[in-house]
Scaffold this active site. Structure first.
Site, mmCIF file in Angstrom:
data_model
loop_
_atom_site.group_PDB
_atom_site.id
_atom_site.type_symbol
_atom_site.label_atom_id
_atom_site.label_comp_id
_atom_site.label_asym_id
_atom_site.label_seq_id
_atom_site.Cartn_x
_atom_site.Cartn_y
_atom_site.Cartn_z
ATOM 1 N N ASP A 144 -11.756 1.214 -4.206
ATOM 2 C CA ASP A 144 -10.806 1.857 -4.704
ATOM 3 C C ASP A 144 -10.704 1.724 -6.390
ATOM 4 O O ASP A 144 -10.384 0.083 -7.171
ATOM 5 C CB ASP A 144 -9.455 1.397 -4.348
ATOM 6 C CG ASP A 144 -8.754 2.732 -4.692
ATOM 7 O OD1 ASP A 144 -8.949 3.712 -4.919
ATOM 8 O OD2 ASP A 144 -7.358 2.150 -4.724
ATOM 9 N N GLU A 168 -14.306 10.476 -9.063
ATOM 10 C CA GLU A 168 -12.816 11.363 -9.267
ATOM 11 C C GLU A 168 -12.864 12.329 -10.764
ATOM 12 O O GLU A 168 -13.924 11.786 -11.419
ATOM 13 C CB GLU A 168 -11.905 9.932 -9.986
ATOM 14 C CG GLU A 168 -10.461 10.599 -10.608
ATOM 15 C CD GLU A 168 -9.771 9.292 -10.524
ATOM 16 O OE1 GLU A 168 -9.288 8.514 -9.794
ATOM 17 O OE2 GLU A 168 -8.822 9.847 -11.984
ATOM 18 N N HIS A 192 -5.123 10.740 -4.354
ATOM 19 C CA HIS A 192 -4.792 9.328 -4.787
ATOM 20 C C HIS A 192 -2.701 9.529 -5.288
ATOM 21 O O HIS A 192 -2.341 10.153 -5.614
ATOM 22 C CB HIS A 192 -5.431 9.141 -6.333
ATOM 23 C CG HIS A 192 -6.819 8.609 -5.642
ATOM 24 N ND1 HIS A 192 -7.094 7.065 -6.132
ATOM 25 C CD2 HIS A 192 -7.484 9.330 -5.616
ATOM 26 C CE1 HIS A 192 -8.372 6.985 -5.763
ATOM 27 N NE2 HIS A 192 -8.722 7.793 -5.422
ATOM 28 N N GLY A 193 -2.160 8.454 -5.374
ATOM 29 C CA GLY A 193 -0.518 7.993 -5.762
ATOM 30 C C GLY A 193 -0.421 9.051 -5.388
ATOM 31 O O GLY A 193 0.766 9.783 -5.189
ATOM 32 N N SER A 231 2.137 8.045 -2.353
ATOM 33 C CA SER A 231 3.096 7.109 -1.695
ATOM 34 C C SER A 231 4.685 7.761 -2.549
ATOM 35 O O SER A 231 4.000 8.988 -3.556
ATOM 36 C CB SER A 231 2.921 5.012 -1.842
ATOM 37 O OG SER A 231 2.365 4.952 -1.382
ATOM 38 N N THR A 243 1.820 1.524 -2.754
ATOM 39 C CA THR A 243 3.495 1.785 -3.176
ATOM 40 C C THR A 243 3.673 1.629 -1.706
ATOM 41 O O THR A 243 5.425 0.739 -1.222
ATOM 42 C CB THR A 243 4.054 2.513 -4.179
ATOM 43 O OG1 THR A 243 3.372 2.744 -4.940
ATOM 44 C CG2 THR A 243 5.965 2.535 -3.918
HETATM 45 ZN ZN LIG Z 1 -5.969 5.861 -7.374
#
Ligand SMILES: [Zn+2]
Length: 283
Positions: A81, A133, A207-208, A210, A232
């Site tokens: 990652d 990304e 992504h992100g 949670s 998370t």
């Molecule tokens: Zn990420």
């Protein structure tokens, strides 16, 4: 079995579901995720973050991930990652990762294309899939912080050019999520996901994820997201298991007893995500 990210995510792309990518740092976490995947008959991605590599070392993470994949009854991807640079990505490939991310989002478009192409030339030659990304995802992940004002959503035209020039296998897009714990409720740009999906016709990564409400996740998947990173929410489940156990057994000193409820809690959290993402029964 260990499979490439491309193989796993092309199936998700064709059949409109998402695969969870869960961060691994130690044996208990690997076991929790693999047991959940086997019980749900779901494909799964084990991913090592920058912090995870610092904590356990690339050799330990690779050994754990490869052993788990080899023994698993479901397809497993071992993924890096947010790979920071060419050398780190090469180290992970050499250690047996079947998928790597090169995060060139700190560069301008030309710089991001350049580093991504360089990684892909080598990775594809040895059968390893690559995630890149485009746009900047806000929040904090393992000491890398992107201020909300610096977070920029992915531009669909730039994404088209990026993919045409790099031949990347799957693309992480910035559409309103952030790394870490949310203060308010995140607002996702579903139209942007749909537009990018229509133009690229390839697996997309969120992504992100949670703390994003379940309904929003479902809508993101319906609009074209195929890989969802979760860290998370699993940390919370793991820590809750330990806290609860030690509250009830304050004198216990056996790491196996202390970590078992943590592992069990994390396993349940992973299963819930697999149901939400629609990957159950897809192995
Ligand atoms: Zn990420």
């Amino acid at each position: 079995m260990l499979v490439t990210g491309r193989e796993l995510l092309q199936d998700a792309h064709k059949n409109n579901y998402a695969v969870g990518a869960f961060n691994v740092n130690n044996m208990e976490i690997v076991q929790a995720i693999i047991e959940a995947a086997e019980e749900m008959n779901s494909p799964v991605i084990l991913q090592a973050s920058q912090g995870g590599l610092k904590y356990a070392g690339v050799e330990y993470i690779a050994a754990l991930g490869k052993l788990a994949a080899e023994k698993a009854k479901v397809p497993v991807v071992l993924h890096l990652d947010h790979g920071t640079d060419f050398d780190q990505v090469m180290l992970c490939i050499r250690n047996g990762f079947s998928s790597v991310m090169i995060d060139g989002s700190r560069f301008d478009l030309e710089g991001n294309i350049e580093i991504t192409k360089k990684v892909i030339e080598v990775a594809h030659a040895v059968g390893v899939s690559v995630e890149a990304e485009l746009g900047k995802i806000g929040g904090t992940e393992d000491h890398i912080t992107v201020d909300a004002k610096d977070a920029t959503f992915t531009d669909p035209d730039e994404a088209k050019r990026f993919v045409d020039e790099t031949n990347v296998d799957y693309l992480a897009i910035a559409v309103g999520t952030a790394h870490g714990v949310y203060k308010g409720e995140p607002k996702l740009d579903f139209d942007r996901i749909k537009t990018i999906k229509g133009m690229l016709n390839m697996p997309l990564v969120l992504h992100g994820s949670s703390g994003v409400p379940d309904e929003a996740i479902k809508k993101a998947v319906a609009n074209g997201i195929n890989k969802i990173n979760i860290d998370t929410d699993l940390r919370i489940a793991f820590a809750d298991g330990i806290k609860q156990f030690l509250k009830e057994n304050p004198d216990n000193i056996d790491p196996r007893k202390i970590l078992t409820p943590a592992k069990d809690g994390m396993k349940e959290a992973v299963k819930e995500k697999m149901v939400l993402f629609g990957s159950v029964g897809r192995a």
